[in-house]
Design a protein around this motif. Structure first.
Motif, PDB file in Angstrom:
ATOM      1  N   LYS A   4      -9.896  14.007 -16.013  1.00  0.00           N
ATOM      2  CA  LYS A   4     -10.061  12.960 -15.011  1.00  0.00           C
ATOM      3  C   LYS A   4      -8.700  12.439 -14.610  1.00  0.00           C
ATOM      4  CE  LYS A   4     -11.563   8.712 -15.875  1.00  0.00           C
ATOM      5  NZ  LYS A   4     -12.427   7.525 -16.124  1.00  0.00           N
ATOM      6  N   ILE A   5      -8.518  12.197 -13.331  1.00  0.00           N
ATOM      7  CA  ILE A   5      -7.267  11.634 -12.834  1.00  0.00           C
ATOM      8  C   ILE A   5      -7.590  10.611 -11.748  1.00  0.00           C
ATOM      9  CG2 ILE A   5      -6.939  13.444 -11.074  1.00  0.00           C
ATOM     10  CD1 ILE A   5      -4.125  11.814 -13.134  1.00  0.00           C
ATOM     11  N   ILE A   6      -6.958   9.467 -11.832  1.00  0.00           N
ATOM     12  CA  ILE A   6      -7.114   8.422 -10.837  1.00  0.00           C
ATOM     13  C   ILE A   6      -5.762   8.222 -10.171  1.00  0.00           C
ATOM     14  CG2 ILE A   6      -7.866   6.066 -10.365  1.00  0.00           C
ATOM     15  CD1 ILE A   6     -10.007   7.825 -11.668  1.00  0.00           C
ATOM     16  N   LEU A   7      -5.712   8.375  -8.872  1.00  0.00           N
ATOM     17  CA  LEU A   7      -4.472   8.191  -8.126  1.00  0.00           C
ATOM     18  C   LEU A   7      -4.609   6.985  -7.220  1.00  0.00           C
ATOM     19  CD1 LEU A   7      -3.842  11.908  -7.069  1.00  0.00           C
ATOM     20  CD2 LEU A   7      -3.117  10.762  -9.167  1.00  0.00           C
ATOM     21  N   THR A   8      -3.642   6.099  -7.273  1.00  0.00           N
ATOM     22  CA  THR A   8      -3.633   4.958  -6.355  1.00  0.00           C
ATOM     23  C   THR A   8      -2.451   5.119  -5.408  1.00  0.00           C
ATOM     24  OG1 THR A   8      -2.240   3.519  -7.737  1.00  0.00           O
ATOM     25  CG2 THR A   8      -4.626   3.501  -8.158  1.00  0.00           C
ATOM     26  N   ILE A   9      -2.675   4.743  -4.157  1.00  0.00           N
ATOM     27  CA  ILE A   9      -1.639   4.904  -3.146  1.00  0.00           C
ATOM     28  C   ILE A   9      -1.419   3.597  -2.399  1.00  0.00           C
ATOM     29  CG2 ILE A   9      -0.979   6.059  -0.996  1.00  0.00           C
ATOM     30  CD1 ILE A   9      -2.475   8.514  -1.912  1.00  0.00           C
ATOM     31  N   GLY A  10      -0.223   3.038  -2.551  1.00  0.00           N
ATOM     32  CA  GLY A  10       0.215   1.933  -1.715  1.00  0.00           C
ATOM     33  C   GLY A  10       0.964   2.544  -0.550  1.00  0.00           C
ATOM     34  N   ARG A  11       1.017   1.860   0.573  1.00  0.00           N
ATOM     35  CA  ARG A  11       1.657   2.496   1.732  1.00  0.00           C
ATOM     36  C   ARG A  11       2.117   1.495   2.763  1.00  0.00           C
ATOM     37  NH1 ARG A  11      -2.756  -0.155   1.886  1.00  0.00           N
ATOM     38  NH2 ARG A  11      -4.253   0.225   3.541  1.00  0.00           N
ATOM     39  N   GLN A  12       3.244   1.802   3.401  1.00  0.00           N
ATOM     40  CA  GLN A  12       3.678   1.062   4.572  1.00  0.00           C
ATOM     41  C   GLN A  12       2.742   1.400   5.730  1.00  0.00           C
ATOM     42  OE1 GLN A  12       7.717   2.581   4.982  1.00  0.00           O
ATOM     43  NE2 GLN A  12       8.547   0.589   4.374  1.00  0.00           N
ATOM     44  N   PHE A  13       2.549   0.460   6.621  1.00  0.00           N
ATOM     45  CA  PHE A  13       1.730   0.729   7.790  1.00  0.00           C
ATOM     46  C   PHE A  13       2.428   1.744   8.693  1.00  0.00           C
ATOM     47  CE2 PHE A  13       0.048  -0.473  12.063  1.00  0.00           C
ATOM     48  CZ  PHE A  13      -1.288  -0.149  11.816  1.00  0.00           C
ATOM     49  N   GLY A  14       1.705   2.796   9.043  1.00  0.00           N
ATOM     50  CA  GLY A  14       2.274   3.835   9.880  1.00  0.00           C
ATOM     51  C   GLY A  14       3.048   4.893   9.133  1.00  0.00           C
ATOM     52  N   SER A  15       3.036   4.831   7.816  1.00  0.00           N
ATOM     53  CA  SER A  15       3.817   5.789   7.024  1.00  0.00           C
ATOM     54  C   SER A  15       3.145   7.145   6.878  1.00  0.00           C
ATOM     55  CB  SER A  15       4.072   5.227   5.622  1.00  0.00           C
ATOM     56  OG  SER A  15       2.844   5.068   4.922  1.00  0.00           O
ATOM     57  N   GLY A  16       1.830   7.174   7.114  1.00  0.00           N
ATOM     58  CA  GLY A  16       1.080   8.405   6.892  1.00  0.00           C
ATOM     59  C   GLY A  16       0.366   8.406   5.554  1.00  0.00           C
ATOM     60  N   LEU A 124      -2.358   7.241 -12.080  1.00  0.00           N
ATOM     61  CA  LEU A 124      -0.993   7.404 -11.591  1.00  0.00           C
ATOM     62  C   LEU A 124      -0.873   6.646 -10.273  1.00  0.00           C
ATOM     63  CD1 LEU A 124      -0.128  11.200 -12.060  1.00  0.00           C
ATOM     64  CD2 LEU A 124       0.983   9.268 -13.190  1.00  0.00           C
ATOM     65  N   SER A 125       0.214   5.927 -10.094  1.00  0.00           N
ATOM     66  CA  SER A 125       0.377   5.136  -8.870  1.00  0.00           C
ATOM     67  C   SER A 125       1.517   5.677  -8.005  1.00  0.00           C
ATOM     68  CB  SER A 125       0.640   3.676  -9.216  1.00  0.00           C
ATOM     69  OG  SER A 125       1.827   3.529  -9.983  1.00  0.00           O
ATOM     70  N   PHE A 126       1.252   5.730  -6.713  1.00  0.00           N
ATOM     71  CA  PHE A 126       2.240   6.192  -5.729  1.00  0.00           C
ATOM     72  C   PHE A 126       2.443   5.125  -4.662  1.00  0.00           C
ATOM     73  CE2 PHE A 126       0.347  10.041  -7.421  1.00  0.00           C
ATOM     74  CZ  PHE A 126       1.426  10.909  -7.562  1.00  0.00           C
ATOM     75  N   PHE A 127       3.645   5.098  -4.089  1.00  0.00           N
ATOM     76  CA  PHE A 127       3.882   4.290  -2.888  1.00  0.00           C
ATOM     77  C   PHE A 127       4.475   5.201  -1.826  1.00  0.00           C
ATOM     78  CE2 PHE A 127       6.034   1.490   0.064  1.00  0.00           C
ATOM     79  CZ  PHE A 127       5.085   0.496   0.242  1.00  0.00           C
ATOM     80  N   ILE A 128       3.887   5.170  -0.640  1.00  0.00           N
ATOM     81  CA  ILE A 128       4.307   6.034   0.464  1.00  0.00           C
ATOM     82  C   ILE A 128       5.061   5.215   1.508  1.00  0.00           C
ATOM     83  CG2 ILE A 128       3.513   7.594   2.280  1.00  0.00           C
ATOM     84  CD1 ILE A 128       2.957   8.609  -0.540  1.00  0.00           C
ATOM     85  N   THR A 157       1.648  -6.184   9.708  1.00  0.00           N
ATOM     86  CA  THR A 157       0.769  -5.573   8.716  1.00  0.00           C
ATOM     87  C   THR A 157       1.466  -5.422   7.381  1.00  0.00           C
ATOM     88  OG1 THR A 157      -0.373  -4.353  10.481  1.00  0.00           O
ATOM     89  CG2 THR A 157      -0.718  -3.597   8.229  1.00  0.00           C
ATOM     90  N   ASP A 158       2.729  -5.012   7.410  1.00  0.00           N
ATOM     91  CA  ASP A 158       3.481  -4.887   6.167  1.00  0.00           C
ATOM     92  C   ASP A 158       3.641  -6.239   5.478  1.00  0.00           C
ATOM     93  OD1 ASP A 158       3.753  -2.179   6.358  1.00  0.00           O
ATOM     94  OD2 ASP A 158       5.887  -2.177   6.837  1.00  0.00           O
ATOM     95  N   LYS A 159       3.886  -7.287   6.260  1.00  0.00           N
ATOM     96  CA  LYS A 159       4.025  -8.622   5.679  1.00  0.00           C
ATOM     97  C   LYS A 159       2.720  -9.067   5.032  1.00  0.00           C
ATOM     98  CE  LYS A 159       7.746 -10.593   8.502  1.00  0.00           C
ATOM     99  NZ  LYS A 159       8.120 -11.643   9.490  1.00  0.00           N
ATOM    100  N   SER A 160       1.608  -8.771   5.691  1.00  0.00           N
ATOM    101  CA  SER A 160       0.302  -9.139   5.163  1.00  0.00           C
ATOM    102  C   SER A 160       0.008  -8.392   3.868  1.00  0.00           C
ATOM    103  CB  SER A 160      -0.779  -8.836   6.202  1.00  0.00           C
ATOM    104  OG  SER A 160      -2.065  -9.149   5.711  1.00  0.00           O
ATOM    105  N   ARG A 161       0.291  -7.090   3.846  1.00  0.00           N
ATOM    106  CA  ARG A 161       0.053  -6.285   2.642  1.00  0.00           C
ATOM    107  C   ARG A 161       0.952  -6.743   1.496  1.00  0.00           C
ATOM    108  NH1 ARG A 161      -0.482  -0.158   5.297  1.00  0.00           N
ATOM    109  NH2 ARG A 161      -2.559  -0.495   6.205  1.00  0.00           N
ATOM    110  N   ALA A 162       2.200  -7.049   1.812  1.00  0.00           N
ATOM    111  CA  ALA A 162       3.127  -7.499   0.777  1.00  0.00           C
ATOM    112  C   ALA A 162       2.678  -8.834   0.190  1.00  0.00           C
ATOM    113  CB  ALA A 162       4.537  -7.623   1.350  1.00  0.00           C
ATOM    114  N   ALA A 163       2.252  -9.757   1.053  1.00  0.00           N
ATOM    115  CA  ALA A 163       1.807 -11.069   0.584  1.00  0.00           C
ATOM    116  C   ALA A 163       0.589 -10.929  -0.313  1.00  0.00           C
ATOM    117  CB  ALA A 163       1.489 -11.970   1.781  1.00  0.00           C
ATOM    118  N   TYR A 164      -0.330 -10.069   0.073  1.00  0.00           N
ATOM    119  CA  TYR A 164      -1.549  -9.829  -0.705  1.00  0.00           C
ATOM    120  C   TYR A 164      -1.202  -9.244  -2.073  1.00  0.00           C
ATOM    121  CZ  TYR A 164      -6.110  -7.625  -1.802  1.00  0.00           C
ATOM    122  OH  TYR A 164      -7.277  -7.224  -2.401  1.00  0.00           O
TER     123      TYR A 164
END
Length: 213
Positions: A4-16, A124-128, A157-164
């Motif tokens: 089993k593998i759980i991947l989490t992805i954080g991302r900048q808006f528009g990063s893909g 495992l956590s990733f940031f894109i 959007t990035d400011k909102s995600r960062a604040a959250y």
């Protein structure tokens, strides 16, 4: 996939990040969750999905006007509204994320999933992230807006995600040390980034024994 593998992805808006998450899930043959989390959390909590949409990746004020829009809690209006703080909704969504992680391998995008699952050894956590030019171009193509509108949307959007993220975790959004892996998509492009992440995940999984049920 035996492990089993759980991947989490954080991302900048528009990063893909969303596209990468979808393609990676398909390549690995595992489930993918993004905005579907709101529907799942709503079903499990018995709340209207609109409440979760109003609060989605917003640290505060997202629900302040929910009742003025006519949304009800279990069909009821205030004084029951006080149970619907953003913090309470975050807890409901956190429960939904943990339940999904327990059920099997998956990719979860955003919504502080890396923090919520921080004690899960299968996670495992990733940031894109991506360069500004690429992000603006993606936003223009996906949202059908002007360059100026795309840049404004990206910033807000990035400011909102960062604040959250910063509000609900003890970490800082987008900072490499907050994640297992931070990836600049502009180096390899979307498809090769997916292949790179797939290889990384498979190598990680080969270093541990399979789960036995």
């Amino acid at each position: 996939m035996d492990n089993k593998i759980i991947l989490t992805i954080g991302r900048q808006f528009g990063s893909g990040g969303r596209e990468i998450g979808q393609k990676l899930a398909k390549a690995l043959g595992i489930a993918y969750y993004d905005k579907q989390l709101m529907a799942i959390a709503a079903k499990e909590s018995g709340l209207s999905e609109e409440f979760f949409e109003k609060a989605d990746e917003r640290a505060s004020s997202g629900l302040a006007y929910a009742f003025t829009m006519g949304y009800s809690y279990m069909g009821l209006f205030p004084p029951y509204a006080d149970v619907l703080s953003n913090d309470r909704l975050f807890l409901y969504q956190s429960d939904a994320i943990r339940n999904l992680a327990e059920k099997g391998s998956c990719i979860i995008v955003g919504r502080c999933a890396d923090y919520i699952l921080r004690d899960d050894p299968d996670c495992l956590s990733f940031f894109i992230h991506n360069n500004k030019e690429n992000r603006i171009q993606r936003i223009i193509e996906n949202q059908h807006v002007t360059v100026e509108q795309a840049e404004e949307l990206m910033t807000k959007t990035d400011k909102s995600r960062a604040a959250y993220y910063n509000y609900y975790t003890n970490k800082e959004w987008g900072v490499a040390s907050s994640y297992n892996f931070s990836i600049d998509v502009s180096v390899l492009g979307v498809d090769e980034t997916v292949e790179f992440m797939k290889s990384f995940v498979e190598r990680k999984m080969n270093k541990r024994p399979p789960h036995f049920g």
